[in-house]
Design a protein around this motif. Structure first.
Motif, short mmCIF file in Angstrom:
data_model
loop_
_atom_site.label_atom_id
_atom_site.label_comp_id
_atom_site.label_asym_id
_atom_site.label_seq_id
_atom_site.Cartn_x
_atom_site.Cartn_y
_atom_site.Cartn_z
N GLU A 93 0.85 -1.20 0.00
CA GLU A 93 0.00 0.00 0.00
C GLU A 93 0.88 1.25 0.00
OE1 GLU A 93 -3.14 -0.51 -0.21
OE2 GLU A 93 -3.20 -2.64 0.35
N ASP A 94 0.30 2.38 -0.41
CA ASP A 94 1.10 3.61 -0.48
C ASP A 94 0.97 4.48 0.76
OD1 ASP A 94 1.94 2.77 -2.92
OD2 ASP A 94 0.60 4.07 -4.08
N GLU A 95 -0.16 4.38 1.49
CA GLU A 95 -0.31 5.14 2.74
C GLU A 95 -1.48 4.57 3.52
OE1 GLU A 95 -1.36 9.22 2.04
OE2 GLU A 95 -3.07 8.70 0.80
N GLY A 96 -1.55 4.94 4.79
CA GLY A 96 -2.72 4.54 5.58
C GLY A 96 -2.36 3.84 6.88
N ALA A 97 -3.34 3.15 7.44
CA ALA A 97 -3.19 2.52 8.75
C ALA A 97 -2.54 1.15 8.61
CB ALA A 97 -4.57 2.40 9.41
N TYR A 98 -1.25 1.17 8.39
CA TYR A 98 -0.47 -0.07 8.22
C TYR A 98 0.76 0.04 9.12
CZ TYR A 98 -3.54 -0.33 4.21
OH TYR A 98 -4.65 -0.34 3.43
N THR A 99 0.54 -0.07 10.41
CA THR A 99 1.58 0.17 11.40
C THR A 99 2.83 -0.67 11.12
OG1 THR A 99 -0.10 0.67 13.04
CG2 THR A 99 2.10 0.13 13.88
N GLY A 100 3.94 0.02 11.08
CA GLY A 100 5.23 -0.66 10.90
C GLY A 100 5.63 -0.82 9.45
#
Ligand SMILES: O=C[C@H](O)COP(=O)(O)O
Length: 271
Positions: free
Chosen positions: A84-91
């Protein structure tokens, strides 16, 4: 890279050093300075070989500052990226962030990501696409473990990984692709696949990409070998017709050794 004959000599050799989880940001700068100094001292002809390093994420800002500030003729990349390019993907780390830091390349599907983090072919295909979306060149890693090699199914196994990783790409994207063949049994073990083993697999990968896309595009793909590469064995590997570079782990942490790998052409006569 010219495209006149689509032969080995049209593909610029790529010597890539994967630092893995070694070298904090201070150590990384020291290593890179030593490498640049060694290559310049040896009057290395940078136009003949592309040299790339893959430091840990936390080193990349310092590497960018050094490379740009000192105008080093080296490129660098990330060891992984998010699909993914941005967002809620911790780490996770976005390909967009790597591009903003001046990365040219990103590793996708290194065997340590596949085995330790359980990364699947489907995920890796999304990562390859994320790389292209962000103007990064993916270095798609593929290769078999010891049991598969012993069973004799290593070519099928590796080609399956390449097929799955390149699903949905355009021919234009494939022209830029780098594939690293890394037999897992040769990584960090001191065991090196023979030059003929590397050639067998690289030729099979190129032929497969020719079938999947087209022969002209496949002829432009750079194919690397990785697994216990050192200055002492690099020239013999790079003499092979379809092997266009190497992905180096342990030996890339020693500036003098890695510089000797980058200058592989001086060993060619004795290989
Ligand atoms: O990414 C590099 C490969 O895993 C090879 O590592 P190695 O040169 O330490 O065997």
């Amino acid at each position: 890279m010219t495209t006149s004959t689509n032969g080995k000599f049209d593909r610029k050799p790529l010597i890539a050093g994967n630092w893995k989880m070694n070298m904090d940001h201070v150590q990384g700068i020291t290593l890179l300075q030593k490498l640049a100094w060694t290559l310049s001292d040896a009057r290395h002809d940078y136009s003949r070989v592309e040299t790339a390093v893959f430091p840990p994420f936390t080193d990349l800002r310092g590497v960018q500052t050094l490379v740009q500030g000192d105008k080093l003729k080296l490129v660098y990349g990330g060891q992984d990226l998010s699909p993914e390019d941005e967002g809620a993907y911790t780490g996770d780390i976005s390909g967009a962030f790597l591009a903003k830091l001046g990365c040219a390349y990103v590793l996708v599907g290194h065997s340590e990501r596949r085995s330790i983090h359980g990364e699947t072919d489907e995920l890796l295909n999304r990562k390859v696409k994320a790389a292209y979306r962000n103007n990064l060149t993916p270095v798609l890693c593929a290769g078999e473990g010891l049991e598969i090699r012993q069973a004799g199914t290593h070519v099928d196994h590796t080609l399956n990984q390449v097929r799955a990783g390149t699903v949905g790409l355009t021919s234009e994207q494939v022209c830029e692709l780098v594939v690293a063949y890394e037999p897992v049994w040769a990584i960090g073990t001191g065991e090196v696949a023979g030059p003929q083993d590397a050639q067998e697999m690289c030729a099979a990968i190129r032929a497969e990409l020719g079938e999947l896309f087209d022969a002209d595009s496949a002829a432009k793909v750079r194919l690397l070998y990785g697994g216990s590469v050192k200055a002492a064995n690099v020239a013999a590997i790079l003499r092979e017709r379809d092997v266009d570079g190497v992905l180096v782990g342990g030996a890339s942490l020693d500036a003098a050794e890695f510089a000797n790998i980058v200058r592989f052409e001086k060993h060619l006569l004795t290989a």
